[in-house]
Motif scaffolding. Structure first.
Motif, PDB file in Angstrom:
ATOM      1  N   TRP A   1      31.962  25.928  -1.248  1.00  0.00           N
ATOM      2  CA  TRP A   1      30.687  25.767  -0.699  1.00  0.00           C
ATOM      3  C   TRP A   1      30.056  24.490  -0.677  1.00  0.00           C
ATOM      4  CZ3 TRP A   1      25.320  25.502  -1.497  1.00  0.00           C
ATOM      5  CH2 TRP A   1      24.735  25.681  -0.419  1.00  0.00           C
ATOM      6  N   SER A   2      29.966  24.126  -2.046  1.00  0.00           N
ATOM      7  CA  SER A   2      29.368  22.852  -2.312  1.00  0.00           C
ATOM      8  C   SER A   2      29.956  21.477  -1.828  1.00  0.00           C
ATOM      9  CB  SER A   2      29.345  22.368  -3.837  1.00  0.00           C
ATOM     10  OG  SER A   2      30.417  22.464  -4.457  1.00  0.00           O
ATOM     11  N   LEU A   3      31.144  21.562  -1.691  1.00  0.00           N
ATOM     12  CA  LEU A   3      32.222  20.488  -0.920  1.00  0.00           C
ATOM     13  C   LEU A   3      31.940  20.620   0.305  1.00  0.00           C
ATOM     14  CD1 LEU A   3      34.046  18.462  -1.436  1.00  0.00           C
ATOM     15  CD2 LEU A   3      36.101  19.692  -1.435  1.00  0.00           C
ATOM     16  N   GLN A   4      32.066  21.622   0.987  1.00  0.00           N
ATOM     17  CA  GLN A   4      31.657  21.920   2.452  1.00  0.00           C
ATOM     18  C   GLN A   4      30.481  21.410   2.765  1.00  0.00           C
ATOM     19  OE1 GLN A   4      31.956  25.874   3.801  1.00  0.00           O
ATOM     20  NE2 GLN A   4      34.121  26.005   3.767  1.00  0.00           N
ATOM     21  N   GLN A   5      29.362  21.448   1.878  1.00  0.00           N
ATOM     22  CA  GLN A   5      27.954  20.813   2.164  1.00  0.00           C
ATOM     23  C   GLN A   5      27.905  19.383   2.209  1.00  0.00           C
ATOM     24  OE1 GLN A   5      24.965  22.831   3.229  1.00  0.00           O
ATOM     25  NE2 GLN A   5      26.721  23.901   3.534  1.00  0.00           N
ATOM     26  N   GLY A   6      28.810  18.814   1.207  1.00  0.00           N
ATOM     27  CA  GLY A   6      28.777  17.329   0.902  1.00  0.00           C
ATOM     28  C   GLY A   6      29.637  16.936   2.273  1.00  0.00           C
ATOM     29  N   LEU A   7      30.766  17.490   2.644  1.00  0.00           N
ATOM     30  CA  LEU A   7      31.664  16.899   3.908  1.00  0.00           C
ATOM     31  C   LEU A   7      30.704  16.968   5.084  1.00  0.00           C
ATOM     32  CD1 LEU A   7      34.401  15.983   4.791  1.00  0.00           C
ATOM     33  CD2 LEU A   7      34.885  18.292   4.872  1.00  0.00           C
ATOM     34  N   GLY A   8      30.149  18.204   5.040  1.00  0.00           N
ATOM     35  CA  GLY A   8      29.347  18.424   6.227  1.00  0.00           C
ATOM     36  C   GLY A   8      28.108  17.355   6.618  1.00  0.00           C
ATOM     37  N   LYS A   9      27.632  16.758   5.681  1.00  0.00           N
ATOM     38  CA  LYS A   9      26.548  15.877   5.231  1.00  0.00           C
ATOM     39  C   LYS A   9      27.169  14.405   6.100  1.00  0.00           C
ATOM     40  CE  LYS A   9      23.669  13.394   2.399  1.00  0.00           C
ATOM     41  NZ  LYS A   9      22.930  13.233   1.036  1.00  0.00           N
TER      42      LYS A   9
ATOM     43  N   ALA B   1      14.245   8.569  10.555  1.00  0.00           N
ATOM     44  CA  ALA B   1      14.773   9.424   9.300  1.00  0.00           C
ATOM     45  C   ALA B   1      15.040  11.072   9.482  1.00  0.00           C
ATOM     46  CB  ALA B   1      13.738   9.219   8.276  1.00  0.00           C
ATOM     47  N   LEU B   2      14.248  11.464  10.302  1.00  0.00           N
ATOM     48  CA  LEU B   2      14.228  12.934  10.938  1.00  0.00           C
ATOM     49  C   LEU B   2      15.429  13.087  11.755  1.00  0.00           C
ATOM     50  CD1 LEU B   2      13.599  15.855  10.919  1.00  0.00           C
ATOM     51  CD2 LEU B   2      11.762  15.237  12.717  1.00  0.00           C
ATOM     52  N   THR B   3      15.974  12.099  12.614  1.00  0.00           N
ATOM     53  CA  THR B   3      17.108  12.342  13.358  1.00  0.00           C
ATOM     54  C   THR B   3      18.274  11.813  12.483  1.00  0.00           C
ATOM     55  OG1 THR B   3      15.971  11.207  15.238  1.00  0.00           O
ATOM     56  CG2 THR B   3      18.416  10.927  15.157  1.00  0.00           C
ATOM     57  N   LYS B   4      18.076  11.457  11.655  1.00  0.00           N
ATOM     58  CA  LYS B   4      19.400  11.266  10.513  1.00  0.00           C
ATOM     59  C   LYS B   4      19.573  12.645   9.762  1.00  0.00           C
ATOM     60  CE  LYS B   4      21.564   8.526   6.995  1.00  0.00           C
ATOM     61  NZ  LYS B   4      21.306   7.284   6.068  1.00  0.00           N
ATOM     62  N   ALA B   5      18.620  13.145   9.394  1.00  0.00           N
ATOM     63  CA  ALA B   5      18.466  14.276   8.480  1.00  0.00           C
ATOM     64  C   ALA B   5      19.062  15.473   9.396  1.00  0.00           C
ATOM     65  CB  ALA B   5      17.308  14.478   8.038  1.00  0.00           C
ATOM     66  N   HIS B   6      18.572  15.569  10.885  1.00  0.00           N
ATOM     67  CA  HIS B   6      18.955  16.510  11.772  1.00  0.00           C
ATOM     68  C   HIS B   6      20.579  16.299  12.016  1.00  0.00           C
ATOM     69  CE1 HIS B   6      19.687  18.563  15.580  1.00  0.00           C
ATOM     70  NE2 HIS B   6      20.219  17.517  15.852  1.00  0.00           N
ATOM     71  N   PHE B   7      21.119  15.373  11.963  1.00  0.00           N
ATOM     72  CA  PHE B   7      22.486  15.070  12.115  1.00  0.00           C
ATOM     73  C   PHE B   7      23.445  15.678  10.814  1.00  0.00           C
ATOM     74  CE2 PHE B   7      21.573  12.939  16.032  1.00  0.00           C
ATOM     75  CZ  PHE B   7      22.744  12.997  16.972  1.00  0.00           C
ATOM     76  N   GLU B   8      22.770  15.272   9.871  1.00  0.00           N
ATOM     77  CA  GLU B   8      23.628  15.968   8.559  1.00  0.00           C
ATOM     78  C   GLU B   8      23.459  17.254   8.578  1.00  0.00           C
ATOM     79  OE1 GLU B   8      22.286  11.889   5.891  1.00  0.00           O
ATOM     80  OE2 GLU B   8      21.183  13.823   5.551  1.00  0.00           O
ATOM     81  N   SER B   9      22.273  17.788   9.043  1.00  0.00           N
ATOM     82  CA  SER B   9      22.235  19.349   8.884  1.00  0.00           C
ATOM     83  C   SER B   9      23.182  19.856   9.977  1.00  0.00           C
ATOM     84  CB  SER B   9      20.962  19.793   9.321  1.00  0.00           C
ATOM     85  OG  SER B   9      20.742  21.170   9.267  1.00  0.00           O
ATOM     86  N   MET B  10      23.274  19.239  11.153  1.00  0.00           N
ATOM     87  CA  MET B  10      24.314  19.705  12.268  1.00  0.00           C
ATOM     88  C   MET B  10      25.808  19.740  11.619  1.00  0.00           C
ATOM     89  SD  MET B  10      22.522  20.942  14.636  1.00  0.00           S
ATOM     90  CE  MET B  10      23.335  21.136  16.083  1.00  0.00           C
ATOM     91  N   GLY B  11      26.133  18.465  11.013  1.00  0.00           N
ATOM     92  CA  GLY B  11      27.370  18.607  10.280  1.00  0.00           C
ATOM     93  C   GLY B  11      27.577  19.483   9.494  1.00  0.00           C
ATOM     94  N   LYS B  12      26.894  19.947   8.480  1.00  0.00           N
ATOM     95  CA  LYS B  12      26.820  20.999   7.602  1.00  0.00           C
ATOM     96  C   LYS B  12      27.060  22.277   8.415  1.00  0.00           C
ATOM     97  CE  LYS B  12      23.915  19.053   3.903  1.00  0.00           C
ATOM     98  NZ  LYS B  12      22.664  19.280   3.202  1.00  0.00           N
ATOM     99  N   GLY B  13      26.308  22.451   9.550  1.00  0.00           N
ATOM    100  CA  GLY B  13      26.550  23.509  10.518  1.00  0.00           C
ATOM    101  C   GLY B  13      27.865  23.991  11.031  1.00  0.00           C
ATOM    102  N   THR B  14      28.372  22.642  11.048  1.00  0.00           N
ATOM    103  CA  THR B  14      29.867  22.798  12.115  1.00  0.00           C
ATOM    104  C   THR B  14      30.657  23.356  10.790  1.00  0.00           C
ATOM    105  OG1 THR B  14      29.306  20.618  13.275  1.00  0.00           O
ATOM    106  CG2 THR B  14      31.657  21.328  12.996  1.00  0.00           C
ATOM    107  N   ILE B  15      30.827  22.804   9.642  1.00  0.00           N
ATOM    108  CA  ILE B  15      31.558  23.311   8.817  1.00  0.00           C
ATOM    109  C   ILE B  15      31.403  24.817   8.300  1.00  0.00           C
ATOM    110  CG2 ILE B  15      32.452  23.047   6.133  1.00  0.00           C
ATOM    111  CD1 ILE B  15      33.238  20.576   8.089  1.00  0.00           C
ATOM    112  N   GLU B  16      29.934  25.099   8.409  1.00  0.00           N
ATOM    113  CA  GLU B  16      29.687  26.433   8.122  1.00  0.00           C
ATOM    114  C   GLU B  16      30.338  27.305   9.337  1.00  0.00           C
ATOM    115  OE1 GLU B  16      25.419  25.618   5.894  1.00  0.00           O
ATOM    116  OE2 GLU B  16      25.581  25.994   7.829  1.00  0.00           O
TER     117      GLU B  16
END
Length: 309
Positions: A38-46, A81-96
């Motif tokens: 899980w932790s690796l998925q979160q990092g990769l998603g980011k 900054a919020l846009t960048k954080a949003h894309f990082e969150s969406m990347g995590k969501g893709t792996i999830e």
């Protein structure tokens, strides 16, 4: 554009021609990624999200327009900054999403907390089922896959244009939920409520003028689906707000019954829905789907979309 059709009546052999090989290759990669810790998925998603932020110019533009509309007082630095954080969150969501498709959902039970069992008991004791309403957040698939542990949920879903993606998605959701309902199938919605089941709608997308009324969302009139209040009035089914989010160590789900809803006025009901969505967005802005064209349908027909460059 390819026609969106269900694949539930088709076997995998229908989708083995060379034109689908690239998608199957992608599915193979997704399958392997779902086995990462899980932790690796979160990092990769980011980092996947950071890559998407760089290359997905159209989606980045949509996100920027939405944030300018909803937070006009936000500085350029804060918005970026919020846009960048949003894309990082969406990347995590893709792996999830891959994990929700290819892994046993028991794997995530220890990472999931739930608040609202008394709400489940109270609303279903009325015998009229209930209507779950939620927004679109990046952890939608993984959090949604945990809901059947707490109540029998029949999610409303939208077909995809890619038939291989549809084939995987529809079967994955059938394996998790006792029933799924394509969004145009109102007969099945009413049947599920009559059987005292929960029907789950994500209510924060623009489905066009025909299916909507205009109500304020972050101070701007936008097309909002009208039939949540209509179904509730027709069936007397209670409406329950379903909130979910990614936390530092996993996921949190919560349910709250929406009191004094619905009224007999579509616009009043839609306004209430949008107020509820704003309330759940604010604590976790970066996890919201800002890349949806929430304001594409204009109050005055033929008015240019705010997303047009």
């Amino acid at each position: 554009m390819a026609k969106k059709t269900t694949t539930l009546d088709k076997s995998i052999t229908h989708f083995l021609s060379p034109k689908h090989w690239l998608t199957w290759c992608f599915m193979g990669i997704a399958y392997l990624l779902s086995y990462l810790p899980w932790s690796l998925q979160q990092g990769l998603g980011k980092y996947l999200g950071r890559l998407l932020h760089l290359i997905a110019k159209r989606r980045r533009h949509i996100c920027d327009v939405n944030l300018k509309i909803c937070y006009p007082e936000m500085t350029d630095i804060a918005r970026k900054a919020l846009t960048k954080a949003h894309f990082e969150s969406m990347g995590k969501g893709t792996i999830e999403t891959f994990s929700s498709w290819f892994q046993d959902q028991k794997k995530f039970q220890s990472r999931t907390t739930f608040e609202g069992q008394e709400v489940v008991d109270n609303v279903l004791a009325k015998g009229r089922g209930c209507i779950l309403i939620s927004g679109h957040f990046s952890s939608l698939d993984i959090c949604g896959s945990q809901m059947p542990r707490f109540m029998d949920v029949h999610p409303i879903y939208k077909l995809q244009t890619n038939p291989v993606m549809n084939w995987v998605m529809e079967r994955q959701r059938q394996a998790i939920f006792s029933k799924t309902i394509e969004r145009t199938n109102m007969r099945e919605v009413l049947k599920s409520l009559k059987q005292n089941k929960a029907v789950w709608y994500a209510v924060d997308q623009d489905y066009g003028r025909k299916n909507s009324v205009f109500a304020p969302f972050y101070g701007r009139q936008c097309a909002t689906i009208a039939h949540i209040g209509r179904i509730a009035n027709m069936t007397n089914a209670p409406v329950v707000l379903y909130d979910y989010s990614r936390t530092k160590n996993g996921y949190h789900l919560s349910l709250t019954e929406v009191e004094n809803y619905p009224s007999q006025d579509d616009i009043e009901n839609a306004t209430r829905i949008n107020e509820l969505m704003q309330a759940v967005i604010e604590p976790k802005k970066e996890q919201y789907f800002w890349t949806h064209r929430r304001f594409k349908t204009q109050v005055i027909p033929d008015t240019p979309s705010p997303y047009d460059k």
